[in-house]
Scaffold this active site. Structure first.
Site, PDB file in Angstrom:
ATOM      1  N   GLY A 289      70.620 126.595  82.176  1.00 41.75           N
ATOM      2  CA  GLY A 289      71.194 125.912  81.018  1.00 41.75           C
ATOM      3  C   GLY A 289      71.672 124.514  81.363  1.00 41.75           C
TER       4      GLY A 289
ATOM      5  CE  LYS B  22      82.400 129.046  71.349  1.00 44.03           C
ATOM      6  NZ  LYS B  22      81.435 129.790  70.545  1.00 44.03           N
TER       7      LYS B  22
ATOM      8  N   GLY C  42      71.253 132.108  79.808  1.00 41.07           N
ATOM      9  CA  GLY C  42      71.934 133.319  79.325  1.00 41.07           C
ATOM     10  C   GLY C  42      71.795 134.469  80.307  1.00 41.07           C
TER      11      GLY C  42
ATOM     12  NE  ARG D 274      62.768 128.004  80.663  1.00 42.16           N
ATOM     13  CZ  ARG D 274      63.578 127.923  79.634  1.00 42.16           C
ATOM     14  NH1 ARG D 274      63.092 127.708  78.432  1.00 42.16           N
ATOM     15  NH2 ARG D 274      64.883 128.067  79.794  1.00 42.16           N
TER      16      ARG D 274
HETATM   17  P1  AMP Z   1      78.398 125.280  77.469  1.00 33.60           P
HETATM   18  O1  AMP Z   1      77.286 125.462  76.487  1.00 33.60           O
HETATM   19  O2  AMP Z   1      79.615 126.082  77.177  1.00 33.60           O
HETATM   20  O3  AMP Z   1      77.923 125.404  78.923  1.00 33.60           O
HETATM   21  O4  AMP Z   1      78.863 123.774  77.280  1.00 33.60           O
HETATM   22  C1  AMP Z   1      78.071 122.680  77.628  1.00 33.60           C
HETATM   23  C2  AMP Z   1      78.549 121.477  76.872  1.00 33.60           C
HETATM   24  O5  AMP Z   1      79.900 121.250  77.196  1.00 33.60           O
HETATM   25  C3  AMP Z   1      77.827 120.200  77.237  1.00 33.60           C
HETATM   26  O6  AMP Z   1      77.019 119.819  76.159  1.00 33.60           O
HETATM   27  C4  AMP Z   1      78.955 119.191  77.476  1.00 33.60           C
HETATM   28  O7  AMP Z   1      78.749 117.971  76.789  1.00 33.60           O
HETATM   29  C5  AMP Z   1      80.156 119.896  76.896  1.00 33.60           C
HETATM   30  N1  AMP Z   1      81.423 119.473  77.489  1.00 33.60           N
HETATM   31  C6  AMP Z   1      81.738 119.461  78.790  1.00 33.60           C
HETATM   32  N2  AMP Z   1      82.995 118.973  78.968  1.00 33.60           N
HETATM   33  C7  AMP Z   1      83.474 118.701  77.750  1.00 33.60           C
HETATM   34  C8  AMP Z   1      84.705 118.177  77.271  1.00 33.60           C
HETATM   35  N3  AMP Z   1      85.684 117.826  78.095  1.00 33.60           N
HETATM   36  N4  AMP Z   1      84.888 118.043  75.940  1.00 33.60           N
HETATM   37  C9  AMP Z   1      83.881 118.386  75.088  1.00 33.60           C
HETATM   38  N5  AMP Z   1      82.700 118.875  75.479  1.00 33.60           N
HETATM   39  C10 AMP Z   1      82.495 119.026  76.796  1.00 33.60           C
END
Ligand code: AMP
Length: 400
Positions: free
Chosen positions: A350, A199, A373, A37
């Site tokens: 991210g 999510k 974000g 950064r």
């Molecule tokens: P996000 O913050 O929504 O981008 O999610 C990122 C996180 O999703 C990472 O820490 C991954 O470990 C988690 N992740 C990815 N695939 C899976 C999965 N199949 N089950 C649970 N967590 C997951």
């Protein structure tokens, strides 16, 4: 980009205040563990110095202070020291960001580059308090925003300050908007979007915005299981957002109507417990099991789609990439992207950026966003307040 940049204003002998994103990760001893950064802000800082700015005043937040004054663990002091190594000149560091003492110290400072203390030691920063913004503005003659990572937040140092000073973008913001903007608004086609992460609710607006723009959307990671559930497929204990099943169904219908291929996970790396590394590849997810990565058939399926792409936008890991047992899907796809020739690959910030870094493939991507974000909101089609507040480029005068 229709916003003025630092190149569009005269900064010679002017005091230039630059909002940078120096929110670097620190270890338990306060040492910087990743200085990207800082390096990302260097082109703008060095340009201001080269163009003869009398002072280059840098301001940033670091971490999440309580907003009730100084917190030693979140001081920007270590950043000042690291910055000195990059720009090869002394950086004056003050223990606050506003007030008469800071103002006087800036005037008296022999150093041209000054780093102010963490903006978020003041609650007023995140509240976009006009009096606080005016105080910051009073330190300089020109304001430059180069903190893409906070451009989606309307804070005093990103929005409030623009009411008081000529306000333009730095080179990092310009670069982010060029790559992210071109990738979704004017891409070389086919445009393939890879979405992962955990999510669905975080990505609904993104998928809606991308359906009319993309040729194919690959959905992997934890969010894929809500879509599979909506198709009536058993997902065992895999991640599920029950209240988003209908939304997932609607999005699949919208994609179908728009003629956009929506590719879901076909096979899985399953385990009986999230905390266990004991896993196996399977075409189904039996009751009592959960899937934490995409299987080999899925990887080949995604690669086939990616082999046709001319532009790829990637946001979110395809499995629990932080753990050896479940990183293979994300790693394999990242390596495949790295091997593609003449394809523009834009990685959202991210976790996807962290994954690319973990596999040592950063140099192989066309652009990796510095804002998680902010890049997500930009790709959702939202206006980023920190960018909207900057001055527009003059319309070309029309010839009479
Ligand atoms: P996000 O913050 O929504 O981008 O999610 C990122 C996180 O999703 C990472 O820490 C991954 O470990 C988690 N992740 C990815 N695939 C899976 C999965 N199949 N089950 C649970 N967590 C997951």
């Amino acid at each position: 980009m229709n916003k003025k940049t630092i190149k569009d204003v005269n900064i010679q002998d002017k005091r230039v205040i630059i909002r940078v994103d120096f929110n670097v990760p620190l270890d338990d001893h306060g040492a910087i563990t990743d200085d990207r950064r800082i390096t990302a802000a260097l082109p703008t800082i060095q340009y201001a110095l080269k163009e003869g700015a009398s002072k280059v005043i840098l301001m940033s937040h670091l971490g999440r202070p309580k907003g009730a004054g100084f917190e030693a663990a979140l001081s920007l002091k270590p950043v000042a020291l690291r910055l000195e190594q990059f720009i090869k000149e002394k950086v004056a560091f003050f223990n606050d960001c506003i007030g008469p003492t800071v103002k006087e110290a800036i005037t008296k400072s022999k150093e041209r580059v000054i780093l102010l203390e963490n903006l978020r030691f003041h609650k007023a920063e995140e509240k976009n308090d006009p009096a606080f913004a005016k105080e910051l503005a009073s330190l300089a003659d020109v304001y430059v925003n180069d903190a893409f990572g906070t451009a989606h937040r309307a804070h005093a140092s990103t929005v409030g300050i623009t009411a008081y000073l000529p306000s333009v973008a730095g080179f990092l913001i310009e670069k982010e908007l060029r790559y992210l903007g071109r990738a979704i608004n004017n891409p070389k086609r086919p445009l393939v979007v890879i979405l992962g992460g955990v999510k669905v609710s975080d990505k609904i607006a993104l998928i809606k915005n991308l359906i009319p723009k993309a040729n194919s959307i690959i959905i992997g990671g934890g969010m894929a299981y809500t879509f599979l559930k909506a198709q009536g497929i058993s997902i065992g204990n895999s991640k599920l957002e029950k209240d988003k099943i209908d939304t997932a169904r609607e999005l699949m219908e919208q994609a179908q109507k728009a003629g956009v291929e929506l590719a879901l996970t076909k096979d899985f790396v399953i385990t009986r417990s999230f905390d266990s590394d004991d896993c196996k590849v399977s075409d189904t997810i039996p009751d009592g099991w959960e899937s934490l990565d995409i299987g080999p058939k899925t990887r080949e399926y995604y690669k086939k789609i990616l082999s046709r792409a001319k532009t790829v936008v990637w946001n979110g890991p395809l499995g629990v990439f932080e753990r050896e047992a479940y990183m293979q899907g994300t790693k394999d796809i990242a390596q495949y992207l790295a091997s593609l020739k003449d394809v523009t690959i834009v990685v959202g910030g991210g976790d996807s950026a962290a994954a690319v870094a973990k596999f040592g493939l950063e140099d192989k991507m066309t652009h990796i966003s510095t804002g998680g974000g902010a890049s997500l909101e930009f790709l959702e089609g939202k206006v980023l307040p920190g960018i909207a507040a900057l001055q527009d480029k003059q319309e070309q005068a029309c010839a009479k």
